[in-house]
Design a protein around this motif. Structure first.
Motif, PDB file in Angstrom:
ATOM      1  N   GLY A 189     -28.216  17.701 -14.652  1.00  0.00           N
ATOM      2  CA  GLY A 189     -28.453  18.924 -13.897  1.00  0.00           C
ATOM      3  C   GLY A 189     -28.042  18.833 -12.445  1.00  0.00           C
ATOM      4  O   GLY A 189     -28.174  19.809 -11.693  1.00  0.00           O
ATOM      5  N   LEU A 190     -27.551  17.661 -12.020  1.00  0.00           N
ATOM      6  CA  LEU A 190     -27.099  17.495 -10.643  1.00  0.00           C
ATOM      7  C   LEU A 190     -25.754  18.177 -10.437  1.00  0.00           C
ATOM      8  O   LEU A 190     -24.975  18.350 -11.382  1.00  0.00           O
ATOM      9  N   ARG A 191     -25.478  18.567  -9.209  1.00  0.00           N
ATOM     10  CA  ARG A 191     -24.214  19.226  -8.896  1.00  0.00           C
ATOM     11  C   ARG A 191     -23.508  18.461  -7.783  1.00  0.00           C
ATOM     12  O   ARG A 191     -24.120  18.077  -6.785  1.00  0.00           O
ATOM     13  N   MET A 192     -22.238  18.225  -7.967  1.00  0.00           N
ATOM     14  CA  MET A 192     -21.432  17.541  -6.966  1.00  0.00           C
ATOM     15  C   MET A 192     -20.699  18.577  -6.130  1.00  0.00           C
ATOM     16  O   MET A 192     -20.203  19.581  -6.678  1.00  0.00           O
ATOM     17  N   PRO A 193     -20.595  18.392  -4.813  1.00  0.00           N
ATOM     18  CA  PRO A 193     -19.806  19.321  -3.997  1.00  0.00           C
ATOM     19  C   PRO A 193     -18.383  19.442  -4.548  1.00  0.00           C
ATOM     20  O   PRO A 193     -17.770  18.437  -4.936  1.00  0.00           O
ATOM     21  N   ALA A 194     -17.858  20.659  -4.577  1.00  0.00           N
ATOM     22  CA  ALA A 194     -16.562  20.908  -5.203  1.00  0.00           C
ATOM     23  C   ALA A 194     -15.456  20.066  -4.587  1.00  0.00           C
ATOM     24  O   ALA A 194     -14.597  19.521  -5.297  1.00  0.00           O
ATOM     25  N   LEU A 195     -15.469  19.920  -3.257  1.00  0.00           N
ATOM     26  CA  LEU A 195     -14.415  19.159  -2.592  1.00  0.00           C
ATOM     27  C   LEU A 195     -14.465  17.690  -2.993  1.00  0.00           C
ATOM     28  O   LEU A 195     -13.420  17.073  -3.259  1.00  0.00           O
ATOM     29  N   LEU A 196     -15.656  17.112  -3.071  1.00  0.00           N
ATOM     30  CA  LEU A 196     -15.798  15.723  -3.486  1.00  0.00           C
ATOM     31  C   LEU A 196     -15.377  15.564  -4.953  1.00  0.00           C
ATOM     32  O   LEU A 196     -14.691  14.596  -5.315  1.00  0.00           O
ATOM     33  N   GLY A 197     -15.783  16.516  -5.792  1.00  0.00           N
ATOM     34  CA  GLY A 197     -15.396  16.474  -7.197  1.00  0.00           C
ATOM     35  C   GLY A 197     -13.889  16.536  -7.376  1.00  0.00           C
ATOM     36  O   GLY A 197     -13.310  15.815  -8.196  1.00  0.00           O
ATOM     37  N   TRP A 198     -13.245  17.400  -6.581  1.00  0.00           N
ATOM     38  CA  TRP A 198     -11.783  17.507  -6.642  1.00  0.00           C
ATOM     39  C   TRP A 198     -11.126  16.200  -6.219  1.00  0.00           C
ATOM     40  O   TRP A 198     -10.195  15.709  -6.881  1.00  0.00           O
ATOM     41  N   ALA A 199     -11.585  15.594  -5.128  1.00  0.00           N
ATOM     42  CA  ALA A 199     -10.978  14.360  -4.617  1.00  0.00           C
ATOM     43  C   ALA A 199     -11.133  13.226  -5.627  1.00  0.00           C
ATOM     44  O   ALA A 199     -10.168  12.497  -5.910  1.00  0.00           O
ATOM     45  N   LEU A 200     -12.326  13.065  -6.190  1.00  0.00           N
ATOM     46  CA  LEU A 200     -12.547  11.994  -7.164  1.00  0.00           C
ATOM     47  C   LEU A 200     -11.712  12.210  -8.417  1.00  0.00           C
ATOM     48  O   LEU A 200     -11.150  11.262  -8.979  1.00  0.00           O
ATOM     49  N   THR A 201     -11.642  13.463  -8.866  1.00  0.00           N
ATOM     50  CA  THR A 201     -10.855  13.766 -10.066  1.00  0.00           C
ATOM     51  C   THR A 201      -9.386  13.467  -9.847  1.00  0.00           C
ATOM     52  O   THR A 201      -8.730  12.829 -10.685  1.00  0.00           O
ATOM     53  N   LEU A 202      -8.840  13.914  -8.727  1.00  0.00           N
ATOM     54  CA  LEU A 202      -7.423  13.694  -8.457  1.00  0.00           C
ATOM     55  C   LEU A 202      -7.111  12.207  -8.309  1.00  0.00           C
ATOM     56  O   LEU A 202      -6.086  11.730  -8.817  1.00  0.00           O
ATOM     57  N   LEU A 203      -7.985  11.453  -7.642  1.00  0.00           N
ATOM     58  CA  LEU A 203      -7.776  10.008  -7.505  1.00  0.00           C
ATOM     59  C   LEU A 203      -7.777   9.328  -8.876  1.00  0.00           C
ATOM     60  O   LEU A 203      -6.938   8.461  -9.155  1.00  0.00           O
TER      61      LEU A 203
ATOM     62  N   LEU B 108       0.833  -1.206   0.000  1.00  0.00           N
ATOM     63  CA  LEU B 108       0.000   0.000   0.000  1.00  0.00           C
ATOM     64  C   LEU B 108       0.866   1.253   0.000  1.00  0.00           C
ATOM     65  O   LEU B 108       0.626   2.186  -0.789  1.00  0.00           O
ATOM     66  N   ALA B 109       1.869   1.287   0.867  1.00  0.00           N
ATOM     67  CA  ALA B 109       2.744   2.459   0.953  1.00  0.00           C
ATOM     68  C   ALA B 109       3.517   2.661  -0.345  1.00  0.00           C
ATOM     69  O   ALA B 109       3.609   3.774  -0.874  1.00  0.00           O
ATOM     70  N   GLU B 110       4.066   1.589  -0.885  1.00  0.00           N
ATOM     71  CA  GLU B 110       4.848   1.690  -2.120  1.00  0.00           C
ATOM     72  C   GLU B 110       3.983   2.127  -3.292  1.00  0.00           C
ATOM     73  O   GLU B 110       4.389   2.961  -4.103  1.00  0.00           O
ATOM     74  N   GLY B 111       2.778   1.577  -3.382  1.00  0.00           N
ATOM     75  CA  GLY B 111       1.893   1.929  -4.489  1.00  0.00           C
ATOM     76  C   GLY B 111       1.507   3.394  -4.479  1.00  0.00           C
ATOM     77  O   GLY B 111       1.599   4.087  -5.498  1.00  0.00           O
ATOM     78  N   TRP B 112       1.090   3.891  -3.312  1.00  0.00           N
ATOM     79  CA  TRP B 112       0.638   5.282  -3.232  1.00  0.00           C
ATOM     80  C   TRP B 112       1.799   6.270  -3.386  1.00  0.00           C
ATOM     81  O   TRP B 112       1.644   7.319  -4.021  1.00  0.00           O
ATOM     82  N   ILE B 113       2.949   5.935  -2.836  1.00  0.00           N
ATOM     83  CA  ILE B 113       4.096   6.847  -2.983  1.00  0.00           C
ATOM     84  C   ILE B 113       4.584   6.849  -4.423  1.00  0.00           C
ATOM     85  O   ILE B 113       4.962   7.899  -4.970  1.00  0.00           O
ATOM     86  N   ALA B 114       4.571   5.687  -5.087  1.00  0.00           N
ATOM     87  CA  ALA B 114       4.943   5.631  -6.500  1.00  0.00           C
ATOM     88  C   ALA B 114       4.004   6.496  -7.336  1.00  0.00           C
ATOM     89  O   ALA B 114       4.443   7.282  -8.193  1.00  0.00           O
ATOM     90  N   ALA B 115       2.693   6.357  -7.090  1.00  0.00           N
ATOM     91  CA  ALA B 115       1.707   7.149  -7.847  1.00  0.00           C
ATOM     92  C   ALA B 115       1.856   8.630  -7.556  1.00  0.00           C
ATOM     93  O   ALA B 115       1.808   9.476  -8.472  1.00  0.00           O
ATOM     94  N   ALA B 116       2.038   8.985  -6.288  1.00  0.00           N
ATOM     95  CA  ALA B 116       2.191  10.402  -5.930  1.00  0.00           C
ATOM     96  C   ALA B 116       3.461  10.986  -6.520  1.00  0.00           C
ATOM     97  O   ALA B 116       3.468  12.130  -7.003  1.00  0.00           O
ATOM     98  N   ALA B 117       4.545  10.196  -6.499  1.00  0.00           N
ATOM     99  CA  ALA B 117       5.816  10.690  -7.040  1.00  0.00           C
ATOM    100  C   ALA B 117       5.693  10.994  -8.523  1.00  0.00           C
ATOM    101  O   ALA B 117       6.130  12.058  -8.995  1.00  0.00           O
ATOM    102  N   PHE B 118       5.072  10.084  -9.279  1.00  0.00           N
ATOM    103  CA  PHE B 118       4.953  10.347 -10.714  1.00  0.00           C
ATOM    104  C   PHE B 118       3.935  11.439 -11.000  1.00  0.00           C
ATOM    105  O   PHE B 118       4.094  12.213 -11.952  1.00  0.00           O
ATOM    106  N   THR B 119       2.888  11.521 -10.183  1.00  0.00           N
ATOM    107  CA  THR B 119       1.907  12.599 -10.349  1.00  0.00           C
ATOM    108  C   THR B 119       2.588  13.958 -10.247  1.00  0.00           C
ATOM    109  O   THR B 119       2.308  14.876 -11.036  1.00  0.00           O
ATOM    110  N   LEU B 120       3.474  14.115  -9.277  1.00  0.00           N
ATOM    111  CA  LEU B 120       4.229  15.365  -9.144  1.00  0.00           C
ATOM    112  C   LEU B 120       5.284  15.493 -10.230  1.00  0.00           C
ATOM    113  O   LEU B 120       5.479  16.579 -10.797  1.00  0.00           O
TER     114      LEU B 120
END
Length: 458
Positions: free
Chosen positions: A348-362, A224-236
């Motif tokens: 016509g539905l609207r998603m909360p901005a914070l939830l939209g940001w989190a889902l998009t970034l993931l 879990l740690a290796e996967g997320w750090i690998a993804a975060a490192a390449f994302t940056l």
């Protein structure tokens, strides 16, 4: 010759700028300086590809004049086919031949074809011109104007993808006009910011990404740690590498008195996948929209057709990024996400901005795993690790400062263009810290082997 290399900063750039401004009184002479310098810059990578660059430029320039002389014959389409044929042979011959052989269960020995640097970018640039020509939105340009438009070295290798109507008209303006010192200083600041992104963040986090993706490929396991750090490192890494290049390119152009379009606008703050593509590699997004998505029908014809157009456009975008099925699937996933985003918007539905940001970034981070991995098994290993199915584990995070600064810059505060081009005020004492930053960056670039920008491979 990399933008961040000492030979570029200490020799090539100052000599080219000096000659350019010395010849500034003559449009022809200053353009000859830029075209000559650009060809030298390209030849420094591999002189064998200069004839291809020059030949394609001459062919497209000639097609413009043939079209004006005989508009009834579809010269622009002939030109588009010729450009795509060159791109296809250089970039996709081995990919399609190897895929076909694998489908038939046959052995395949790749041909020895070397991909010319920047071909994807300057082919797209020419195609946009030819399509505009066919639409009546462009005309034939003088040879020197067209050569400078295509070969201008700041954007030649990896963009931004500059259209003819965004830059050629600027060639007539005397670079010594009233704002010359402002252009030079703001351009230098933006160049320094881009260099800092590349040398101070991207190159450091890339070491972590490379190590973890290599380990995942070699061992077939990722915690879990290796996967997320690998993804975060390449994302940056990919963001600061490519946006750093774009900042340097735009800053260099401004030093020559020319303004190029922005290419990034804080994409990791997007609250939807549509918003992300309005902010990420913006010149490519506009190209795909104007020359693929809209001609296929765009948003017209109902939701199903809109979804189809989005998916096909992004599949082709993925293929453009590289001759590997991982890129095609990455593009297809983004196309599906855009189609879902469009369907959601139509409700016509609207998603909360914070939830939209989190889902998009993931979603974007998961997509970057596929983009970075050399093959599907490696991508699956990292993605599986991110779910925790292979254990939680632990990993030492090297260059934690670069991670922290990168995350902060990506998620909060003004963008680099806002800082350098809008917010910065002409205060004399600012020259001292900016000069110190440039000196430190020069020392940094000389202390380790310079690394190429990620998008050079496309």
């Amino acid at each position: 010759m990399l933008f961040q290399s000492q030979i570029f900063i200490l020799l090539f750039l100052p000599v080219t700028l000096a000659l350019y401004y010395a010849a500034a009184g003559s449009r022809t002479l200053r353009q000859i300086v830029v075209v000559t310098a650009s060809l030298i810059f390209y030849a420094a990578w591999d002189v064998r590809f200069v004839p291809l660059l020059v030949g394609l430029t001459l062919l497209n320039w000639l097609i413009g004049w043939l079209h004006e002389a005989d508009p009834k014959r579809d010269w622009p389409i002939i030109g588009v086919v010729a450009n795509l044929a060159v791109l296809g042979v250089c970039k996709f011959t081995n990919f399609f031949a190897g895929s076909f052989a694998a489908l038939l269960g046959m052995e395949y020995t790749p041909w020895d074809i070397i991909l010319p640097l920047g071909i994807s970018f300057f082919v797209f640039q020419k195609i946009s011109y030819l399509i505009d020509l066919r639409r009546g939105q462009a005309h034939a340009y003088p040879l020197l104007d067209f050569f400078m438009f295509v070969t201008f070295f700041p954007q030649l290798i990896a963009g931004p993808i500059v259209r003819h109507n965004e830059i050629i008209d600027q060639f007539a303006a005397d670079p010594r006009r009233a704002e010359v010192w402002e252009n030079l200083s703001r351009g230098m600041v933006l160049f320094a910011i881009g260099a800092a992104k590349k040398l101070g963040i991207a190159d450091y986090v890339s070491e972590v990404a490379d190590r973890l993706f290599t380990a995942a490929s070699a061992t077939g396991g990722s915690s879990l740690a290796e996967g997320w750090i690998a993804a975060a490192a390449f994302t940056l890494q990919i963001y600061f590498d490519f946006s750093g290049y774009s900042d340097m390119a735009i800053g260099l152009a401004l030093m020559f008195g020319l303004r190029m379009p922005y290419n990034f606008d804080a994409p990791y703050r997007a609250t939807s996948i549509r918003d992300f593509w309005r902010r990420w590699h913006m010149t490519l997004s506009r190209f795909l929209r104007d020359y693929l998505y809209i001609p296929m029908g765009g948003n017209r014809g109902g939701g199903a057709r809109q979804a189809r157009n989005a998916i096909v456009t992004m599949l082709l975008a993925g293929l453009w990024h590289g001759a590997n099925w991982t890129f095609v699937v990455w593009g297809g996933l983004h196309g599906i996400a855009l189609a879902i985003n469009g369907a959601w918007a139509r409700t016509g539905l609207r998603m909360p901005a914070l939830l939209g940001w989190a889902l998009t970034l993931l979603f974007v981070m998961a997509g970057w795993v596929l983009f970075r991995a050399p093959d599907f098994p490696t991508a699956w290993t990292v993605l599986r690790g991110m779910t925790g199915l292979d254990g939680i584990g632990h990993v030492k995070v090297d260059h934690a400062v670069a991670f922290a600064i990168g995350a902060a810059v990506a998620l909060v505060g003004p963008t680099s263009q806002q800082v350098a081009l809008l917010k910065l005020r002409p205060i004399h004492w600012l020259a001292v810290p900016i000069g110190i930053v440039l000196l430190l960056l020069l020392l940094q670039s000389g202390s380790r082997t310079p690394s190429e920008f990620i998008y050079f491979q496309f």
